[in-house]
Design a protein around this motif. Structure first.
Motif, PDB file in Angstrom:
ATOM      1  N   ARG A 125       0.734  -1.181  -0.022  1.00 56.10           N
ATOM      2  CA  ARG A 125      -0.008  -0.118  -0.178  1.00 56.10           C
ATOM      3  C   ARG A 125       0.863   1.285   0.095  1.00 56.10           C
ATOM      4  O   ARG A 125       1.962   1.345   0.752  1.00 56.10           O
ATOM      5  N   CYS A 126       0.438   2.075  -0.912  1.00 54.41           N
ATOM      6  CA  CYS A 126       1.161   3.315  -1.036  1.00 54.41           C
ATOM      7  C   CYS A 126       0.934   4.223   0.227  1.00 54.41           C
ATOM      8  O   CYS A 126      -0.067   4.671   0.528  1.00 54.41           O
ATOM      9  N   THR A 127       2.081   4.972   0.928  1.00 57.37           N
ATOM     10  CA  THR A 127       1.933   5.760   1.910  1.00 57.37           C
ATOM     11  C   THR A 127       1.715   7.204   1.330  1.00 57.37           C
ATOM     12  O   THR A 127       1.216   7.977   2.158  1.00 57.37           O
ATOM     13  N   GLY A 128       1.643   7.415  -0.059  1.00 61.21           N
ATOM     14  CA  GLY A 128       1.431   8.686  -0.449  1.00 61.21           C
ATOM     15  C   GLY A 128      -0.029   8.705  -0.943  1.00 61.21           C
ATOM     16  O   GLY A 128      -0.852   9.326  -0.276  1.00 61.21           O
ATOM     17  N   CYS A 129      -0.301   8.129  -2.176  1.00 59.13           N
ATOM     18  CA  CYS A 129      -1.772   8.135  -2.673  1.00 59.13           C
ATOM     19  C   CYS A 129      -2.591   6.939  -2.261  1.00 59.13           C
ATOM     20  O   CYS A 129      -3.787   6.970  -2.468  1.00 59.13           O
ATOM     21  N   GLY A 130      -2.058   5.912  -1.515  1.00 61.16           N
ATOM     22  CA  GLY A 130      -2.909   5.039  -0.940  1.00 61.16           C
ATOM     23  C   GLY A 130      -3.350   3.782  -2.053  1.00 61.16           C
ATOM     24  O   GLY A 130      -4.246   3.024  -1.506  1.00 61.16           O
ATOM     25  N   SER A 152       2.545   5.307  -9.365  1.00 57.92           N
ATOM     26  CA  SER A 152       1.678   6.542  -9.594  1.00 57.92           C
ATOM     27  C   SER A 152       2.504   7.635  -8.962  1.00 57.92           C
ATOM     28  O   SER A 152       2.481   8.790  -9.741  1.00 57.92           O
ATOM     29  N   CYS A 153       3.011   7.833  -7.643  1.00 59.17           N
ATOM     30  CA  CYS A 153       3.268   9.062  -7.062  1.00 59.17           C
ATOM     31  C   CYS A 153       4.598   9.313  -6.485  1.00 59.17           C
ATOM     32  O   CYS A 153       5.113  10.089  -6.128  1.00 59.17           O
ATOM     33  N   GLY A 154       5.290   7.785  -6.549  1.00 61.06           N
ATOM     34  CA  GLY A 154       6.609   7.742  -6.030  1.00 61.06           C
ATOM     35  C   GLY A 154       6.976   7.683  -4.693  1.00 61.06           C
ATOM     36  O   GLY A 154       7.939   7.737  -4.176  1.00 61.06           O
TER      37      GLY A 154
END
Ligand SMILES: [Zn+2]
Length: 163
Positions: A125-130, A152-154
């Motif tokens: 799970r991305c800590t930025g965009c989820g 997606s967002c790095g």
């Protein structure tokens, strides 16, 4: 008493982790995967230990005997050395660690199951965009650092229990 691998530090409730035995090297491993969890766990009453050289040597020998040594990280070996040296059960989902422990005649228990029935599944799970994605098969580098960056967002992606 029991030795806990980093997955337990990541996913177990605080009450279960408290009183566990862990290697000092797990703290930096944990920090790479989850800063939040690292902060939480480093304030808990955990018995952080540094395995002595003889225990490490025994762990390396056992892992070489089972054939798992080339795939074990230094943190894995620390954990293995503690469990073997202290003669305590090791809680881990790492099949290489399980394999080495079993070949050495020592007990392991899974981290990710409850009552040996409910199997946990992980996803990234991305800590930025989820955004989420399945754990890729080459992700065993979780042992040595962050899982990966979000496509997606790095932002860093962390392992989470699948909802
Ligand atoms: Zn993202």
């Amino acid at each position: 008493m029991r030795v806990l691998d980093t997955a337990a530090l990541l996913y177990w409730p605080v009450t279960e982790i408290t009183g566990g035995i862990c290697s000092v090297s797990q703290l930096s491993e944990l920090q790479k995967v989850s800063e939040q969890r690292h902060m939480l766990v480093s304030n808990l009453d955990i018995n952080w230990q540094e395995p002595v050289a003889e225990w490490l040597e025994n762990a390396r020998t056992a892992a070489a005997n089972s054939g798992d040594l080339p795939r074990l990280s230094s943190v894995d070996l620390d954990i293995l050395a503690l469990a073997m040296g202290l003669d305590l059960p090791l809680f881990t989902d790492d099949y290489r660690l399980q394999n080495t422990m079993q070949m050495a005649g020592l007990a392991t228990h899974p981290v990710g199951t409850k009552g040996a029935k409910q199997v946990w599944q992980w996803e990234l799970r991305c800590t930025g965009c989820g955004s989420t994605e399945a754990v890729p098969p080459d992700v065993e580098s979780r042992k040595t650092g962050p899982v990966k960056d979000c496509a997606s967002c790095g932002a860093p992606m962390v392992l989470k229990r699948k909802r």
